[in-house]
Design an enzyme around this catalytic site. Structure first.
Site, mmCIF file in Angstrom:
data_model
loop_
_atom_site.group_PDB
_atom_site.id
_atom_site.type_symbol
_atom_site.label_atom_id
_atom_site.label_comp_id
_atom_site.label_asym_id
_atom_site.label_seq_id
_atom_site.Cartn_x
_atom_site.Cartn_y
_atom_site.Cartn_z
ATOM 1 N N LYS A 171 48.223 -26.809 45.732
ATOM 2 C CA LYS A 171 47.542 -25.773 46.526
ATOM 3 C C LYS A 171 46.818 -26.377 47.732
ATOM 4 O O LYS A 171 46.347 -27.509 47.680
ATOM 5 C CB LYS A 171 46.495 -25.049 45.670
ATOM 6 C CG LYS A 171 47.075 -24.092 44.651
ATOM 7 C CD LYS A 171 45.919 -23.357 43.970
ATOM 8 C CE LYS A 171 46.269 -22.880 42.578
ATOM 9 N NZ LYS A 171 45.095 -22.520 41.785
ATOM 10 N N ARG B 216 42.331 -13.444 32.064
ATOM 11 C CA ARG B 216 41.925 -12.203 32.730
ATOM 12 C C ARG B 216 42.793 -11.034 32.327
ATOM 13 O O ARG B 216 42.329 -9.927 32.156
ATOM 14 C CB ARG B 216 41.985 -12.376 34.255
ATOM 15 C CG ARG B 216 40.816 -13.149 34.796
ATOM 16 C CD ARG B 216 41.086 -13.676 36.156
ATOM 17 N NE ARG B 216 42.085 -14.740 36.106
ATOM 18 C CZ ARG B 216 42.296 -15.598 37.084
ATOM 19 N NH1 ARG B 216 41.610 -15.514 38.183
ATOM 20 N NH2 ARG B 216 43.198 -16.554 36.969
ATOM 21 N N SER C 28 39.435 -17.164 42.573
ATOM 22 C CA SER C 28 38.988 -17.922 43.747
ATOM 23 C C SER C 28 39.752 -17.459 44.984
ATOM 24 O O SER C 28 39.173 -17.347 46.071
ATOM 25 C CB SER C 28 39.213 -19.419 43.537
ATOM 26 O OG SER C 28 38.480 -19.864 42.437
ATOM 27 N N HIS D 268 34.402 -17.935 36.376
ATOM 28 C CA HIS D 268 34.468 -19.282 35.813
ATOM 29 C C HIS D 268 33.177 -19.607 35.061
ATOM 30 O O HIS D 268 33.209 -20.131 33.955
ATOM 31 C CB HIS D 268 34.615 -20.335 36.920
ATOM 32 C CG HIS D 268 35.898 -20.305 37.679
ATOM 33 N ND1 HIS D 268 35.947 -20.276 39.051
ATOM 34 C CD2 HIS D 268 37.186 -20.322 37.270
ATOM 35 C CE1 HIS D 268 37.216 -20.288 39.449
ATOM 36 N NE2 HIS D 268 37.985 -20.299 38.396
HETATM 37 P P1 ADP Z 1 41.740 -19.281 39.892
HETATM 38 O O1 ADP Z 1 42.832 -18.543 39.195
HETATM 39 O O2 ADP Z 1 40.531 -18.451 40.129
HETATM 40 O O3 ADP Z 1 42.179 -20.117 41.068
HETATM 41 P P2 ADP Z 1 41.306 -21.788 38.392
HETATM 42 O O4 ADP Z 1 42.594 -22.507 38.489
HETATM 43 O O5 ADP Z 1 40.149 -22.434 39.053
HETATM 44 O O6 ADP Z 1 41.293 -20.280 38.817
HETATM 45 O O7 ADP Z 1 40.986 -21.452 36.885
HETATM 46 C C1 ADP Z 1 40.293 -22.220 35.953
HETATM 47 C C2 ADP Z 1 40.192 -21.432 34.661
HETATM 48 O O8 ADP Z 1 39.297 -20.342 34.833
HETATM 49 C C3 ADP Z 1 41.505 -20.808 34.176
HETATM 50 O O9 ADP Z 1 41.527 -20.913 32.769
HETATM 51 C C4 ADP Z 1 41.394 -19.379 34.619
HETATM 52 O O10 ADP Z 1 42.153 -18.519 33.809
HETATM 53 C C5 ADP Z 1 39.912 -19.137 34.427
HETATM 54 N N1 ADP Z 1 39.405 -18.055 35.247
HETATM 55 C C6 ADP Z 1 39.556 -17.895 36.577
HETATM 56 N N2 ADP Z 1 38.939 -16.765 37.006
HETATM 57 C C7 ADP Z 1 38.391 -16.194 35.894
HETATM 58 C C8 ADP Z 1 37.649 -14.981 35.658
HETATM 59 N N3 ADP Z 1 37.380 -14.133 36.641
HETATM 60 N N4 ADP Z 1 37.247 -14.721 34.394
HETATM 61 C C9 ADP Z 1 37.566 -15.576 33.406
HETATM 62 N N5 ADP Z 1 38.270 -16.707 33.544
HETATM 63 C C10 ADP Z 1 38.691 -17.021 34.777
#
Ligand code: ADP
Length: 160
Positions: free
Chosen positions: A41, A89, A127, A17
């Protein structure tokens, strides 16, 4: 001023992130990291805790952190944001994110969704993976910012 929003659950924020947030902050005058609280969630951290964990990791002057329980496009309108930034990703992220971008565009035609490709080394990082590894006693120090690793360990152990 060009304002972008990085929305997500951030439960908890990972180095994947942070990479997307930092790259977005180079492209826009201001970036708002928006902790969305309307998902179904089961979260490890409350929205307020997630906001404070992110704040501890952000060094960039032009990045703010906020949380919101409503419709993302309504927040974008209220804050004059021109773009939503998403990290991709793998192709598996794309289908869902593409649908979301179409819905957001139809609700608020002025908003653009921009996809930044994850760094190769962060492609497997989520996460939920961090929570899984931590709850099984694994080392998460390579996956999360050092400022918050201890908080995640303690929460996994149920100590706080
Ligand atoms: P997660 O899938 O980890 O629960 P979130 O809902 O918090 O993620 O995701 C917020 C944003 O961050 C989304 O656009 C998601 O694609 C992106 N994101 C999550 N993990 C990564 C990563 N390892 N690299 C790049 N972007 C990411």
């Amino acid at each position: 001023m060009r304002i972008a929003i990085c929305p997500g659950s951030f439960d908890p924020v990972t180095i994947g992130h942070l990479d997307i947030i930092e790259r977005a902050s180079e492209l826009f005058d201001k970036v708002i990291v928006l902790v969305m609280t309307n998902s179904s969630k089961n979260h490890m951290f409350t929205a307020e805790e997630r906001v404070s964990l992110i704040k501890r990791c952000i060094k960039n002057q032009n990045v703010e952190v906020d949380c919101y329980a409503g419709l993302l496009v309504d927040y974008a309108k209220e804050h004059n944001a021109v773009a939503l930034i998403k990290g991709l990703r793998a192709v598996t992220d794309f289908d869902y994110e593409f649908q979301l971008s179409l819905i957001n565009k139809s609700l608020y035609p002025k908003i653009e969704t921009l996809f930044l490709c994850a760094k190769g080394e962060n492609m497997f990082l989520s996460s939920s993976m961090v929570k899984e590894v931590c709850s099984l006693g694994g080392d998460i120090s390579a996956f999360v910012p050092k400022e918050i690793a201890e908080d995640i360990y303690l929460r996994c152990k149920g100590d706080c």
